[in-house]
Design a protein around this motif. Sequence first.
Motif, PDB file in Angstrom:
ATOM      1  N   ALA A 217     -27.730 -36.107 -12.940  1.00 48.37           N
ATOM      2  CA  ALA A 217     -27.990 -35.767 -11.580  1.00 48.37           C
ATOM      3  C   ALA A 217     -27.556 -37.091 -10.676  1.00 48.37           C
ATOM      4  CB  ALA A 217     -29.292 -35.595 -11.094  1.00 48.37           C
ATOM      5  N   PHE A 218     -27.483 -38.147 -11.072  1.00 49.93           N
ATOM      6  CA  PHE A 218     -27.087 -39.296 -10.292  1.00 49.93           C
ATOM      7  C   PHE A 218     -25.616 -39.717 -10.455  1.00 49.93           C
ATOM      8  CE2 PHE A 218     -31.612 -39.863 -11.331  1.00 49.93           C
ATOM      9  CZ  PHE A 218     -32.063 -39.923  -9.906  1.00 49.93           C
ATOM     10  N   SER A 219     -24.798 -38.816 -10.709  1.00 48.32           N
ATOM     11  CA  SER A 219     -23.508 -38.723 -10.821  1.00 48.32           C
ATOM     12  C   SER A 219     -22.985 -38.490  -9.481  1.00 48.32           C
ATOM     13  CB  SER A 219     -22.801 -37.879 -11.841  1.00 48.32           C
ATOM     14  OG  SER A 219     -23.031 -36.577 -11.600  1.00 48.32           O
ATOM     15  N   ASN A 220     -23.698 -37.988  -8.691  1.00 43.98           N
ATOM     16  CA  ASN A 220     -23.399 -37.618  -7.299  1.00 43.98           C
ATOM     17  C   ASN A 220     -23.571 -38.917  -6.362  1.00 43.98           C
ATOM     18  OD1 ASN A 220     -23.637 -36.855  -4.329  1.00 43.98           O
ATOM     19  ND2 ASN A 220     -23.540 -34.570  -5.081  1.00 43.98           N
ATOM     20  N   ARG A 221     -22.868 -39.598  -5.960  1.00 45.73           N
ATOM     21  CA  ARG A 221     -23.027 -40.875  -5.080  1.00 45.73           C
ATOM     22  C   ARG A 221     -23.641 -40.385  -3.744  1.00 45.73           C
ATOM     23  NH1 ARG A 221     -18.814 -45.185  -6.478  1.00 45.73           N
ATOM     24  NH2 ARG A 221     -18.118 -44.263  -8.406  1.00 45.73           N
ATOM     25  N   ALA A 222     -23.822 -39.241  -3.190  1.00 44.33           N
ATOM     26  CA  ALA A 222     -24.480 -39.081  -2.012  1.00 44.33           C
ATOM     27  C   ALA A 222     -25.820 -38.882  -2.308  1.00 44.33           C
ATOM     28  CB  ALA A 222     -23.934 -37.421  -1.374  1.00 44.33           C
ATOM     29  N   LEU A 223     -26.341 -38.336  -3.498  1.00 47.28           N
ATOM     30  CA  LEU A 223     -27.628 -38.337  -4.151  1.00 47.28           C
ATOM     31  C   LEU A 223     -28.184 -39.883  -3.985  1.00 47.28           C
ATOM     32  CD1 LEU A 223     -30.350 -36.983  -4.889  1.00 47.28           C
ATOM     33  CD2 LEU A 223     -29.332 -37.175  -7.286  1.00 47.28           C
ATOM     34  N   ILE A 224     -27.481 -40.783  -4.519  1.00 46.03           N
ATOM     35  CA  ILE A 224     -27.788 -42.185  -4.686  1.00 46.03           C
ATOM     36  C   ILE A 224     -28.127 -42.677  -3.239  1.00 46.03           C
ATOM     37  CG2 ILE A 224     -27.046 -44.297  -5.459  1.00 46.03           C
ATOM     38  CD1 ILE A 224     -25.749 -42.892  -7.748  1.00 46.03           C
TER      39      ILE A 224
ATOM     40  N   THR B 234     -33.478 -28.841   3.124  1.00 42.33           N
ATOM     41  CA  THR B 234     -31.729 -28.400   3.092  1.00 42.33           C
ATOM     42  C   THR B 234     -31.041 -29.689   2.231  1.00 42.33           C
ATOM     43  OG1 THR B 234     -31.847 -30.090   4.867  1.00 42.33           O
ATOM     44  CG2 THR B 234     -32.137 -27.588   5.451  1.00 42.33           C
ATOM     45  N   HIS B 235     -31.834 -30.503   1.612  1.00 43.50           N
ATOM     46  CA  HIS B 235     -31.238 -31.430   0.640  1.00 43.50           C
ATOM     47  C   HIS B 235     -31.013 -30.918  -0.574  1.00 43.50           C
ATOM     48  CE1 HIS B 235     -32.043 -34.718   3.443  1.00 43.50           C
ATOM     49  NE2 HIS B 235     -33.135 -34.443   3.473  1.00 43.50           N
ATOM     50  N   VAL B 236     -29.378 -30.402  -0.450  1.00 46.78           N
ATOM     51  CA  VAL B 236     -28.928 -29.852  -1.870  1.00 46.78           C
ATOM     52  C   VAL B 236     -27.684 -30.736  -2.246  1.00 46.78           C
ATOM     53  CG1 VAL B 236     -27.837 -27.765  -2.837  1.00 46.78           C
ATOM     54  CG2 VAL B 236     -29.899 -27.462  -1.180  1.00 46.78           C
ATOM     55  N   PHE B 237     -27.935 -31.002  -3.742  1.00 47.37           N
ATOM     56  CA  PHE B 237     -26.861 -31.894  -4.179  1.00 47.37           C
ATOM     57  C   PHE B 237     -26.125 -31.246  -5.589  1.00 47.37           C
ATOM     58  CE2 PHE B 237     -29.361 -34.760  -1.666  1.00 47.37           C
ATOM     59  CZ  PHE B 237     -28.422 -35.550  -0.749  1.00 47.37           C
ATOM     60  N   LEU B 238     -24.752 -31.168  -5.605  1.00 42.60           N
ATOM     61  CA  LEU B 238     -24.210 -30.653  -6.864  1.00 42.60           C
ATOM     62  C   LEU B 238     -23.883 -31.611  -7.640  1.00 42.60           C
ATOM     63  CD1 LEU B 238     -21.730 -28.301  -4.588  1.00 42.60           C
ATOM     64  CD2 LEU B 238     -24.201 -28.046  -5.249  1.00 42.60           C
ATOM     65  N   LYS B 239     -23.937 -30.995  -8.803  1.00 40.45           N
ATOM     66  CA  LYS B 239     -23.324 -32.079 -10.034  1.00 40.45           C
ATOM     67  C   LYS B 239     -22.403 -31.378 -10.793  1.00 40.45           C
ATOM     68  CE  LYS B 239     -27.427 -31.551 -12.936  1.00 40.45           C
ATOM     69  NZ  LYS B 239     -27.002 -31.668 -14.381  1.00 40.45           N
ATOM     70  N   LYS B 240     -21.784 -32.021 -11.599  1.00 42.23           N
ATOM     71  CA  LYS B 240     -20.704 -31.602 -12.421  1.00 42.23           C
ATOM     72  C   LYS B 240     -20.716 -32.137 -13.837  1.00 42.23           C
ATOM     73  CE  LYS B 240     -17.157 -30.263  -9.045  1.00 42.23           C
ATOM     74  NZ  LYS B 240     -15.913 -30.386  -8.559  1.00 42.23           N
ATOM     75  N   THR B 241     -21.722 -33.118 -13.897  1.00 45.41           N
ATOM     76  CA  THR B 241     -22.100 -33.622 -15.193  1.00 45.41           C
ATOM     77  C   THR B 241     -23.838 -33.621 -15.611  1.00 45.41           C
ATOM     78  OG1 THR B 241     -22.426 -35.819 -14.380  1.00 45.41           O
ATOM     79  CG2 THR B 241     -20.274 -35.555 -14.711  1.00 45.41           C
ATOM     80  N   ALA B 242     -23.827 -34.179 -16.671  1.00 42.63           N
ATOM     81  CA  ALA B 242     -25.202 -33.917 -17.168  1.00 42.63           C
ATOM     82  C   ALA B 242     -26.262 -34.834 -16.194  1.00 42.63           C
ATOM     83  CB  ALA B 242     -25.443 -34.263 -18.615  1.00 42.63           C
TER      84      ALA B 242
END
Length: 90
Positions: A77-84, A67-75
């Motif tokens: 993936a680590f632009s999403n702070r929740a992922l980090i 269920t770990h799904v993260f969205l990104k709006k830039t190239a």
Amino acid sequence: MKEALLVIDVQKEYMKKYNEDLLSHINNNIQTAANDSSLIIYIKNVKQLRSGDECSDFADDLMACSTHVFLKKTASAFSNRALISIFGRT
């Protein structure tokens, strides 16, 4: 620290460009990670493509084992702070 598999941009619009076998290989890796109790993280691009198409749906036959799904709006993936932040919790 637990191992993690990042499944990045395996979306309908992108997968059209690749051989059908690629999704099978991706799913095999997902199954292996699931069998090993690894953390599986799905990341999808939600920005509009240069062609003007929207690209937000995962590929139809992509194996969903988390269920770990993260969205990104830039190239990146680590632009999403929740992922980090998830890596600090594992």
